[in-house]
Design a protein around this motif. Structure first.
Motif, mmCIF file in Angstrom:
data_model
loop_
_atom_site.group_PDB
_atom_site.id
_atom_site.type_symbol
_atom_site.label_atom_id
_atom_site.label_comp_id
_atom_site.label_asym_id
_atom_site.label_seq_id
_atom_site.Cartn_x
_atom_site.Cartn_y
_atom_site.Cartn_z
ATOM 1 N N SER A 67 0.900 -1.120 -0.043
ATOM 2 C CA SER A 67 -0.017 -0.015 -0.005
ATOM 3 C C SER A 67 0.985 1.234 0.066
ATOM 4 O O SER A 67 1.368 1.374 1.057
ATOM 5 N N GLU A 115 -1.073 7.051 -0.228
ATOM 6 C CA GLU A 115 -2.576 7.374 0.247
ATOM 7 C C GLU A 115 -3.088 6.025 0.507
ATOM 8 O O GLU A 115 -4.338 6.097 0.837
ATOM 9 N N GLU A 116 -2.570 5.015 0.081
ATOM 10 C CA GLU A 116 -3.208 3.709 0.193
ATOM 11 C C GLU A 116 -2.868 3.285 1.326
ATOM 12 O O GLU A 116 -2.004 3.390 2.189
ATOM 13 N N GLY A 162 -3.540 -3.213 -0.769
ATOM 14 C CA GLY A 162 -2.847 -2.970 -2.017
ATOM 15 C C GLY A 162 -2.569 -4.043 -2.609
ATOM 16 O O GLY A 162 -1.773 -5.054 -1.906
ATOM 17 N N ASN A 216 -3.626 7.740 9.694
ATOM 18 C CA ASN A 216 -3.781 8.712 8.638
ATOM 19 C C ASN A 216 -3.292 10.042 8.749
ATOM 20 O O ASN A 216 -3.550 10.375 9.871
ATOM 21 N N THR A 219 -12.046 6.357 4.872
ATOM 22 C CA THR A 219 -11.426 5.696 3.884
ATOM 23 C C THR A 219 -12.343 5.334 2.824
ATOM 24 O O THR A 219 -13.665 5.388 3.087
ATOM 25 N N THR A 228 -8.039 -2.326 -2.686
ATOM 26 C CA THR A 228 -7.110 -1.223 -2.140
ATOM 27 C C THR A 228 -7.904 -0.334 -1.679
ATOM 28 O O THR A 228 -9.006 0.377 -2.128
ATOM 29 N N VAL A 238 -8.179 3.396 0.282
ATOM 30 C CA VAL A 238 -7.150 4.748 0.230
ATOM 31 C C VAL A 238 -7.851 5.743 1.277
ATOM 32 O O VAL A 238 -9.203 5.378 1.639
ATOM 33 N N THR A 239 -6.988 6.436 1.364
ATOM 34 C CA THR A 239 -7.615 7.729 2.508
ATOM 35 C C THR A 239 -8.705 8.316 1.661
ATOM 36 O O THR A 239 -8.584 8.562 0.454
ATOM 37 N N ARG A 285 -1.584 10.847 2.867
ATOM 38 C CA ARG A 285 -0.830 9.550 3.308
ATOM 39 C C ARG A 285 -1.190 9.022 4.613
ATOM 40 O O ARG A 285 -1.845 9.346 5.345
#
Ligand code: MG
Length: 248
Positions: free
Chosen positions: A72, A75-76, A80, A207, A213, A221, A223-224, A229
């Motif tokens: 990941s 921002e993952e 991932g 985060n 998320t 996956t 992500v935020t 990040r």
């Protein structure tokens, strides 16, 4: 809810051997994290190194996941999928890896810098590692699940970061995911009491921006929500009469 499966000292010793193999492979992986390498190359490397040591990748095929690693980037947050993406200087990558050895699972994650990273990212990783350490210190007989959750949340939020709510730590043993779920947020004084023989994966996902998320169209996956990040750190830890014992 399934019950919490307590492990005997002999089982914990077996899990410690599994954990040592995982730690060794993670150290080797960390050396591979350089600008230009793809996440699929990291995945293939990890699979080969695990199999060389008589271990089976735990994530591969689990719920249909296609990788040995969850990789990941930036921002993952988690989950991932390894693929053709090449890492670039300044990226951060969370590597989450699990194995089965002699019938028992071990699970760990680390977030690594790719070359030189900015100060905010460095601090994000540092806070995530410290949050994990704070969680581990709470894993003593008599303390409660909520004490651990609250300690992680309080620490992270005081640093100006947020904790992910949708994914949690977990018990581990002959299954990768056992009871109890171990959230990185919660209230002190609540929940089950830790007992010797419990083996727990603590895994704060921190985060830089908002806690929220979302999941990408690949169905994996995470992500935020704000594109900032995220970092992740995890150890497999046994509760013993003498306190926490990190197995990974
Ligand atoms: Mg885990």
């Amino acid at each position: 809810m399934d019950r919490i499966v307590l492990k005997t000292p002999a089982e914990i010793a077996t899990m410690e051997r599994a954990g040592a193999v995982l730690h060794e492979v993670m150290d080797l992986l960390a050396e591979q994290v350089v600008s230009g390498i793809t996440t699929l190359e990291l995945d293939r490397f990890a699979k080969a190194e695990l199999e060389k040591r008589g271990a089976i990748p735990a994530f591969l095929g689990l719920y249909g996941f296609p990788g040995t690693l969850c990789t990941s980037v930036n921002e993952e947050v988690v989950h991932g999928i390894p693929g053709p993406r090449a890492l670039r200087e300044g990226d951060i990558i969370s590597i989450d890896v699990g194995l089965v050895k002699d019938g028992y699972y071990a699970d760990m994650a680390r977030t690594l810098p790719v070359g030189r990273i900015d100060e905010d990212s460095r601090r994000l990783i540092e806070v995530t590692v410290e949050a994990l350490e704070i969680g581990i210190e709470c894993l003593v007989p008599g303390k409660r699940l909520g004490d651990l959750s609250a300690a992680i949340q309080t620490f992270v939020e005081r640093q100006g970061f947020s904790v992910v709510r949708e994914y949690t730590g977990h018990g581990i043993g002959q299954k990768l995911h056992e009871e109890p779920k171990v959230p990185n947020y919660g209230q002190a004084g609540r929940g089950i009491r830790w007992q010797p023989g419990m083996v727990i994966c603590i895994e704060p996902m921190v985060n830089a921006g908002v806690a929220a998320t979302r999941t990408l169209d690949d169905q994996w996956t995470v992500v935020t929500a704000d594109g900032m990040r995220s970092a992740h750190a995890e150890h497999t830890v046994a509760v013993t009469a003498d306190g926490p014992r990190v197995l990974t």
